[in-house]
Scaffold this active site. Structure first.
Site, mmCIF file in Angstrom:
data_model
loop_
_atom_site.group_PDB
_atom_site.id
_atom_site.type_symbol
_atom_site.label_atom_id
_atom_site.label_comp_id
_atom_site.label_asym_id
_atom_site.label_seq_id
_atom_site.Cartn_x
_atom_site.Cartn_y
_atom_site.Cartn_z
ATOM 1 C CD GLU A 91 78.501 -25.635 18.020
ATOM 2 O OE1 GLU A 91 79.641 -25.207 17.820
ATOM 3 O OE2 GLU A 91 78.116 -26.313 19.126
ATOM 4 C CB CYS A 104 71.223 -33.475 17.874
ATOM 5 S SG CYS A 104 70.988 -32.410 19.337
ATOM 6 C CB CYS A 111 70.028 -21.836 26.306
ATOM 7 S SG CYS A 111 68.808 -22.776 27.444
ATOM 8 C CB CYS A 332 74.287 -34.429 25.690
ATOM 9 S SG CYS A 332 73.789 -35.795 24.799
HETATM 10 N N1 SAH Z 1 66.958 -27.548 27.023
HETATM 11 C C1 SAH Z 1 66.699 -28.615 26.511
HETATM 12 C C2 SAH Z 1 67.445 -29.314 25.472
HETATM 13 C C3 SAH Z 1 68.937 -29.316 25.472
HETATM 14 S S1 SAH Z 1 70.014 -30.117 26.349
HETATM 15 C C4 SAH Z 1 66.883 -29.743 27.785
HETATM 16 O O1 SAH Z 1 67.149 -28.852 28.875
HETATM 17 O O2 SAH Z 1 66.452 -30.710 27.923
HETATM 18 C C5 SAH Z 1 69.749 -31.648 25.700
HETATM 19 C C6 SAH Z 1 70.609 -32.668 26.833
HETATM 20 O O3 SAH Z 1 71.796 -32.687 26.838
HETATM 21 C C7 SAH Z 1 69.729 -32.483 28.086
HETATM 22 O O4 SAH Z 1 69.205 -33.699 28.756
HETATM 23 C C8 SAH Z 1 70.814 -31.825 28.903
HETATM 24 O O5 SAH Z 1 70.523 -31.983 30.122
HETATM 25 C C9 SAH Z 1 72.070 -32.711 28.363
HETATM 26 N N2 SAH Z 1 73.238 -32.038 28.781
HETATM 27 C C10 SAH Z 1 73.691 -30.575 28.938
HETATM 28 N N3 SAH Z 1 74.810 -30.468 29.329
HETATM 29 C C11 SAH Z 1 75.389 -31.630 29.576
HETATM 30 C C12 SAH Z 1 76.690 -32.279 29.797
HETATM 31 N N4 SAH Z 1 77.777 -31.452 29.875
HETATM 32 N N5 SAH Z 1 76.814 -33.406 29.700
HETATM 33 C C13 SAH Z 1 75.973 -34.608 29.394
HETATM 34 N N6 SAH Z 1 74.723 -34.114 29.050
HETATM 35 C C14 SAH Z 1 74.604 -32.879 29.014
#
Ligand code: SAH
Length: 340
Positions: A91, A104, A111, A332
């Site tokens: 995605e 994005c 992961c 996110c």
């Molecule tokens: N693995 C990387 C990139 C992917 S996550 C990382 O951990 O940064 C991208 C962003 O979305 C990160 O800040 C992550 O913590 C956030 N994220 C993940 N799950 C989320 C959720 N349920 N609600 C809001 N943000 C979330």
């Protein structure tokens, strides 16, 4: 067969120097692929027919298919589903902000990091994405929307620093003047805190924006939601971030998901202020987005605003991330590889 769109200009030059007639043909081929985004050799009309045939016998293009697009009814966000050569699906998201069009993109299929709040990790890691598969996300979204992408956030599914070499080559290609020419300042890589990768990136000569998924200002609390925090301890992580800023002179971002009754109290805000005091950074507060397997809730607006005010009072830059595309699970942490 080798995939030609996986190659940076330097790699392309090494491989093609003995094939093409003139050295400038290599630049032309790179431009066909990365500036004009053609998907076959036939269209490369400034290369001789004979050479095109030769190239075709050695190289192919990454197979990458747009299978579905979801359009948000709340805003202009679009979520894309792409099918890869091995039938895995990934995605990506297209977002319109006042400062430009943003893609994005995902860096892995699934992961392995296991963060408790995130949908992308629920089925574990399947594999890394290739350079061509990361570029494909940008090129196909541009073709589909007929709009130029100005900003890239590597914040979709996957931990980019666990797919280091491909992510770096992807950045080199989209940044190239012979390709999309997207400024390094407009590329953000988000990591849950892979320390070795942060040091390596600092020395790469690619001053992109580094974003750290922090989510808690205390080691014990962080470990509760980010299993890899046991390995990537807070003091060492902060040291690595300081080093990144020193080397690149770039302002960093710390992401902080706001989860009700978990990390949104006054004490949490004071702890975060103390941890990041006087650092060259922005703090991005992200109200938790709904993920069906979890029983977490976003913090109340009142608590988010109170939290932000404390950070501001302590001289820190803090903004609340505006959530786009939540009606199509494009926000996110909502991306995954088992939809449909
Ligand atoms: N693995 C990387 C990139 C992917 S996550 C990382 O951990 O940064 C991208 C962003 O979305 C990160 O800040 C992550 O913590 C956030 N994220 C993940 N799950 C989320 C959720 N349920 N609600 C809001 N943000 C979330």
């Amino acid at each position: 067969m080798k995939k030609i769109d996986n190659l940076t200009y330097d790699l392309l030059e090494k491989q093609l120097i003995n094939i093409v007639e003139k050295k400038y043909n290599i630049k032309q081929i790179f431009e066909w692929i990365h500036k004009k985004n053609v998907l076959n050799f036939k269209e490369m009309t400034n290369i001789s027919l004979e050479k095109r045939k030769e190239l075709e016998s050695i190289y192919e293009f990454t197979k990458f298919e747009l299978i579905k697009r979801f359009d948000s009814k709340l805003d202009e966000t679009k979520k894309y589903l792409f099918m890869l050569e091995d039938n895995n699906i990934i995605e990506s998201v297209f977002l319109k902000y006042s400062y430009g069009n943003t893609a994005c993109i995902s860096s892995q299929v699934g992961c392995k990091m296991g963060c408790k709040f995130c949908a992308s990790t629920k089925n574990g890691l399947i594999r890394n994405l290739s350079v061509g598969e990361m570029l494909g996300q940008i090129y196909r979204i541009q073709t589909d929307t007929n709009e130029k992408i100005n900003n890239i956030v590597i914040m979709g599914t996957g931990e980019p620093l666990e797919n280091y070499d491909n992510v770096i080559n992807f950045i080199r290609i989209v940044n190239s003047e012979m390709g999309q020419n997207i400024s390094l300042r407009k590329i953000t890589l988000s990591t849950c805190g892979v320390i070795k990768g942060i040091y390596k990136l600092a020395k790469e000569g690619l001053p992109i924006t580094l974003a750290i998924s922090l989510h808690a200002a205390e080691q014990e609390k962080r470990e509760k939601i980010i299993p890899s925090a046991k390995k990537f301890k807070l003091p060492e992580l902060i040291k690595a971030c300081d080093y990144y800023v020193e080397e690149t002179n770039r302002r960093m971002t710390f992401e902080y998901i706001m989860i009700e009754n978990f990390n949104d109290t006054l004490q949490d805000a004071y702890a975060l202020s103390k941890l990041l005091k006087n650092k060259l950074c922005n703090i991005n507060l992200i109200p938790y987005n709904f993920v069906k397997e979890n029983d977490m809730k976003p913090s109340q607006n009142y608590n988010i605003n109170r939290f932000k005010k404390i950070l501001l009072k302590n001289g820190l830059n803090a903004t609340v991330r505006r959530e786009l595309g939540s009606d199509i699970n494009a926000a996110c942490g909502q991306l995954r590889n088992d939809f449909l």
